[in-house]
Design a protein around this motif. Structure first.
Motif, PDB file in Angstrom:
ATOM      1  N   PHE A   1       0.866   3.203  -3.279  1.00 58.42           N
ATOM      2  CA  PHE A   1      -0.355   3.706  -3.932  1.00 58.42           C
ATOM      3  C   PHE A   1      -0.134   5.065  -4.579  1.00 58.42           C
ATOM      4  O   PHE A   1      -0.467   5.274  -5.751  1.00 58.42           O
ATOM      5  CB  PHE A   1      -1.522   3.793  -2.946  1.00 58.42           C
ATOM      6  CG  PHE A   1      -2.697   4.516  -3.532  1.00 58.42           C
ATOM      7  CD1 PHE A   1      -3.477   3.912  -4.511  1.00 58.42           C
ATOM      8  CD2 PHE A   1      -2.997   5.821  -3.148  1.00 58.42           C
ATOM      9  CE1 PHE A   1      -4.548   4.591  -5.086  1.00 58.42           C
ATOM     10  CE2 PHE A   1      -4.068   6.494  -3.716  1.00 58.42           C
ATOM     11  CZ  PHE A   1      -4.851   5.874  -4.681  1.00 58.42           C
TER      12      PHE A   1
ATOM     13  N   THR B   1       0.808  -1.203   0.000  1.00 58.38           N
ATOM     14  CA  THR B   1       0.000   0.000   0.000  1.00 58.38           C
ATOM     15  C   THR B   1       0.845   1.259   0.000  1.00 58.38           C
ATOM     16  O   THR B   1       0.378   2.319  -0.408  1.00 58.38           O
ATOM     17  CB  THR B   1      -0.930   0.007   1.222  1.00 58.38           C
ATOM     18  OG1 THR B   1      -0.132  -0.150   2.399  1.00 58.38           O
ATOM     19  CG2 THR B   1      -1.933  -1.113   1.142  1.00 58.38           C
TER      20      THR B   1
ATOM     21  N   TRP C   1       2.134   4.824  -7.620  1.00 61.32           N
ATOM     22  CA  TRP C   1       1.450   4.198  -8.750  1.00 61.32           C
ATOM     23  C   TRP C   1       0.407   5.129  -9.346  1.00 61.32           C
ATOM     24  O   TRP C   1       0.310   5.287 -10.572  1.00 61.32           O
ATOM     25  CB  TRP C   1       0.771   2.888  -8.306  1.00 61.32           C
ATOM     26  CG  TRP C   1      -0.075   2.330  -9.411  1.00 61.32           C
ATOM     27  CD1 TRP C   1       0.339   1.555 -10.452  1.00 61.32           C
ATOM     28  CD2 TRP C   1      -1.470   2.555  -9.623  1.00 61.32           C
ATOM     29  NE1 TRP C   1      -0.710   1.281 -11.300  1.00 61.32           N
ATOM     30  CE2 TRP C   1      -1.829   1.888 -10.809  1.00 61.32           C
ATOM     31  CE3 TRP C   1      -2.448   3.258  -8.917  1.00 61.32           C
ATOM     32  CZ2 TRP C   1      -3.134   1.894 -11.302  1.00 61.32           C
ATOM     33  CZ3 TRP C   1      -3.749   3.282  -9.410  1.00 61.32           C
ATOM     34  CH2 TRP C   1      -4.081   2.608 -10.593  1.00 61.32           C
TER      35      TRP C   1
ATOM     36  N   ARG D   1      -6.093  -4.395  -6.088  1.00 60.26           N
ATOM     37  CA  ARG D   1      -5.066  -5.104  -5.321  1.00 60.26           C
ATOM     38  C   ARG D   1      -4.595  -4.329  -4.095  1.00 60.26           C
ATOM     39  O   ARG D   1      -3.836  -4.862  -3.286  1.00 60.26           O
ATOM     40  CB  ARG D   1      -3.876  -5.414  -6.231  1.00 60.26           C
ATOM     41  CG  ARG D   1      -4.224  -6.366  -7.385  1.00 60.26           C
ATOM     42  CD  ARG D   1      -3.098  -6.443  -8.393  1.00 60.26           C
ATOM     43  NE  ARG D   1      -1.846  -6.866  -7.778  1.00 60.26           N
ATOM     44  CZ  ARG D   1      -0.641  -6.704  -8.337  1.00 60.26           C
ATOM     45  NH1 ARG D   1      -0.545  -6.098  -9.516  1.00 60.26           N
ATOM     46  NH2 ARG D   1       0.438  -7.124  -7.727  1.00 60.26           N
ATOM     47  N   PHE D   2      -5.037  -3.084  -3.950  1.00 61.39           N
ATOM     48  CA  PHE D   2      -4.632  -2.307  -2.779  1.00 61.39           C
ATOM     49  C   PHE D   2      -5.518  -2.643  -1.587  1.00 61.39           C
ATOM     50  O   PHE D   2      -6.742  -2.788  -1.728  1.00 61.39           O
ATOM     51  CB  PHE D   2      -4.709  -0.807  -3.070  1.00 61.39           C
ATOM     52  CG  PHE D   2      -3.640  -0.332  -4.012  1.00 61.39           C
ATOM     53  CD1 PHE D   2      -2.339  -0.145  -3.580  1.00 61.39           C
ATOM     54  CD2 PHE D   2      -3.941  -0.068  -5.342  1.00 61.39           C
ATOM     55  CE1 PHE D   2      -1.351   0.278  -4.448  1.00 61.39           C
ATOM     56  CE2 PHE D   2      -2.965   0.363  -6.223  1.00 61.39           C
ATOM     57  CZ  PHE D   2      -1.662   0.537  -5.771  1.00 61.39           C
ATOM     58  N   ASP D   3      -4.915  -2.768  -0.426  1.00 60.53           N
ATOM     59  CA  ASP D   3      -5.654  -3.002   0.813  1.00 60.53           C
ATOM     60  C   ASP D   3      -6.019  -1.642   1.398  1.00 60.53           C
ATOM     61  O   ASP D   3      -5.177  -0.947   1.966  1.00 60.53           O
ATOM     62  CB  ASP D   3      -4.786  -3.800   1.788  1.00 60.53           C
ATOM     63  CG  ASP D   3      -5.541  -4.148   3.067  1.00 60.53           C
ATOM     64  OD1 ASP D   3      -6.682  -3.679   3.237  1.00 60.53           O
ATOM     65  OD2 ASP D   3      -4.977  -4.891   3.899  1.00 60.53           O
TER      66      ASP D   3
ATOM     67  N   LEU E   1      -4.533   2.362   3.967  1.00 56.13           N
ATOM     68  CA  LEU E   1      -4.410   3.701   3.402  1.00 56.13           C
ATOM     69  C   LEU E   1      -4.897   4.746   4.393  1.00 56.13           C
ATOM     70  O   LEU E   1      -5.749   4.474   5.240  1.00 56.13           O
ATOM     71  CB  LEU E   1      -5.218   3.809   2.106  1.00 56.13           C
ATOM     72  CG  LEU E   1      -4.844   2.855   0.974  1.00 56.13           C
ATOM     73  CD1 LEU E   1      -5.717   3.126  -0.247  1.00 56.13           C
ATOM     74  CD2 LEU E   1      -3.371   2.963   0.613  1.00 56.13           C
TER      75      LEU E   1
ATOM     76  N   LEU F   1      -8.324   7.073  -3.941  1.00 58.78           N
ATOM     77  CA  LEU F   1      -8.561   5.788  -4.587  1.00 58.78           C
ATOM     78  C   LEU F   1     -10.014   5.658  -5.032  1.00 58.78           C
ATOM     79  O   LEU F   1     -10.294   5.218  -6.165  1.00 58.78           O
ATOM     80  CB  LEU F   1      -8.183   4.646  -3.642  1.00 58.78           C
ATOM     81  CG  LEU F   1      -8.235   3.233  -4.234  1.00 58.78           C
ATOM     82  CD1 LEU F   1      -7.158   2.339  -3.620  1.00 58.78           C
ATOM     83  CD2 LEU F   1      -9.602   2.576  -4.038  1.00 58.78           C
TER      84      LEU F   1
END
Length: 618
Positions: free
Chosen positions: A61, A58, A64, A122-124, A128, A136
């Motif tokens: 994030f 994470t 990315w 795929r991010f938890d 965050l 997001l």
């Protein structure tokens, strides 16, 4: 990135006279009827089954998302120009290009959207920060809209009168393309030479759509025909693009008169040899399609039209509200606002006839003389109203943009088809925020002018959009609104600003302007009825006009289905969030604090805004 969760709550509380309105709002059914706890829901859905390596770290994030946003902007040179997204050689190269209007370009964008959605999953979210969750959720929503709208991308006519390439390319080059130095003048020429190809690509797309039965109503096609004729009619030296280059390049510091004249001469030749023939090809296409069209107005007339309209409503309102529900909300709000207007009209001795009849008599009474031309004075009055709003806003807002806002008249090519609108300032300060005012005449809506300035400029779109651009704790792609939260938030805020001015007594000494402000609210409520009437209930163009919406506006809704519903849906939701926050916070609530949290959040879907406000008001 670790942005603060709570804006300041240190400002004065909402005036007591607004309490009645707050209770009324709390009594209304929440219009965002399907707004789950976004982050909690997504956490459960996206969390890995175990603590293995299936989830992307994470911590990556932000890195990315920044890279993905850059990849999203690069294929769209106009977006790169408008947002000034890159720097140096990369930005300079993009500012010499125009975005292809091909199926390959659109397919590549959808592929990128799907790839982005797969990566986001795929991010938890549990790991965050609250600010990253907003980022997001906003990015995910925007990419979902891109994918979901793909099957219906040709249901809006390519050469429509609002943003078809026959007007959008002209507006972009004449108004938005930068003109700061000699390199910008050369880039203008490079882009000018690409315009015929972009138009030819649009012609191909329009033919493909027509082969599938996706044709515009005849009256929409005829508006585009008029625009093409207007472009072709002047002598080439007076062409809007040549004139814009001549005017703007003359202001470039350090550009010699000889070099400036050479640039204008070259552009004139390009327009004569290449652009005018391209516009004639568009003219021929429209003439070819004209006999195949008819005057049925709504999306229902097209293959899969009902599904296309449902998708448009979802995109513009960012809710799950269907056409029937939105239509009913519109009818309810029309009745409520007309009741308010009736009371004010009676104080002016106007008690007989319908609200619309009495308002029309008032507008007629306030019309300026036709000679001398009243438009310069009306433009000056719009500027005065913006300045007045800036002073009054001091008491209601902690946050105010540093960028200035100016008021300009809409250019002749689009003045008869354009609505008033706002353009964001250039991030580098080379272009202020701009409130564009169409003044085609001969009739002018004098009572509504003051409220229009509130909506488009202060504290409406200028506060919202310029402030988002200046929020240094937002990632660049959110500052520049590369992935937005839909029209319901942005247009809802601007309509909220109109209502705020009414509730805060800005028109206490000006009942005619108060009626103009209320009539603007009524106009947006009628839009809910008319947009859904035309596209879902098979209303004709004339039925929509007879309901109290001008022909030009009706044609706007026909060309851009669903967009007109965003304003009132968004405003009602923001008002309900405010009323609920005030109830939860009690004495801790401040109006300035509420405005802080909404403006700092930036453009997001209504469900995300709901989460943010609820977290702030615990």
């Amino acid at each position: 990135m670790n942005r603060p969760r709570h804006p300041s709550r240190s400002s004065p509380s909402i005036p007591p006279e607004a309490d009645t309105r707050r209770r009324q709002l709390l009594a209304l059914p929440l219009i965002l009827c399907a707004a789950p706890a976004v982050w909690a829901t997504e956490t459960a859905a996206s969390a890995p089954a175990a603590s293995g390596s299936a989830a992307v770290e994470t911590a990556t994030f932000n890195t990315w998302a920044d890279a993905f946003a850059a990849d999203w902007v690069r294929p769209s040179p106009e977006r790169a120009t408008y947002s000034q997204y890159f720097e140096g050689a990369e930005q300079a190269a993009l500012e010499r290009r125009l975005t292809p209007r091909t199926s390959a370009q659109r397919n590549a964008q959808r592929t990128l959207a799907r790839r982005g959605l797969a990566r986001l999953a795929r991010f938890d979210i549990r790991q965050l920060t609250p600010a990253e969750r907003v980022d997001l959720a906003t990015l995910r929503w925007s990419l979902q809209q891109s994918v979901a709208g793909a099957p219906f991308e040709d249901h809006n006519f390519v050469f429509n009168q609002l943003n078809g390439p026959q007007v959008s390319l002209v507006s972009f080059l004449s108004q938005t393309h930068p003109m700061r130095n000699a390199a910008d003048a050369a880039a203008f020429q490079a882009r000018l030479e690409q315009v015929p190809l972009r138009l030819d690509e649009a012609i191909v797309r329009a033919r493909v759509a027509a082969a599938k039965g996706l044709l515009p109503p005849r009256f929409i096609l005829e508006r585009a025909q008029t625009q093409v004729e207007n472009f072709l009619q002047p002598a080439v030296a007076d062409n809007v693009l040549v004139a814009a280059l001549a005017r703007r390049s003359a202001l470039i510091e350090g550009l010699s008169a000889a070099d400036q004249q050479a640039a204008v001469t070259r552009a004139t030749q390009t327009v004569q040899d290449r652009l005018l023939p391209a516009w004639r090809r568009v003219e021929a296409l429209l003439a070819e399609l004209h006999p195949r069209t008819d005057d049925r107005a709504g999306l229902w007339r097209l293959p899969y039209g009902q599904a296309a309209y449902a998708r448009a409503l979802a995109q513009y309102t960012t809710t799950t509200l269907d056409a029937e529900t939105i239509h009913a909300i519109g009818l309810r709000e029309v009745a409520r606002i007309e009741s308010e207007m009736d009371a004010v009209l009676k104080t002016l001795g106007r008690a007989d006839g319908s609200v619309e009849t009495r308002m029309e008599a008032l507008r007629k009474q306030l019309q300026p003389p036709a000679e001398p031309d009243p438009r310069p004075g009306l433009l000056a009055l719009h500027r005065q109203y913006v300045a007045d709003a800036q002073q009054r806003a001091q008491a209601l807002f902690n946050l105010q943009p540093a960028a200035p806002v100016v008021v300009e008249r809409e250019p002749p090519l689009t003045e008869r088809t354009a609505a008033a609108h706002y353009n964001a300032p250039a991030p580098d300060g080379s272009r202020p925020g701009t409130f564009w005012v169409p003044l085609p005449g001969p009739q002018f809506n004098i009572p509504a002018m003051r409220s229009l300035a509130v909506h488009e400029a202060v504290p409406g779109h200028h506060f919202q959009i310029a402030l988002q651009q200046e929020q240094t704790d937002l990632p660049r792609w959110r500052q520049r609104r590369i992935f937005g939260g839909g029209s319901a938030h942005s247009e809802g805020w601007a309509l909220y600003a109109e209502r705020l001015a009414i509730d805060e007594g800005w028109y206490a000494d000006d009942p005619q302007a108060l009626l103009g402000a209320l009539s603007s609210q009524l106009f947006r409520a009628r839009r809910l009825v008319v947009d859904t009437g035309v596209h879902a209930k098979r209303w004709t163009r004339q039925q929509a006009i007879d309901y109290g919406i001008g022909a030009q506006e009706v044609e706007r809704y026909v060309a851009n289905p669903g967009q007109a519903t965003a304003y009132m849906v968004g405003m009602l939701h923001i008002l309900q969030l405010r009323a609920a926050a005030q109830q939860r916070l009690g004495e801790r609530y401040t109006l300035k604090g509420f405005h802080d949290v909404v403006l700092k959040t930036g453009s997001v879907p209504l469900a995300v805004l709901t989460e943010v406000v609820q977290q702030w008001s615990v």
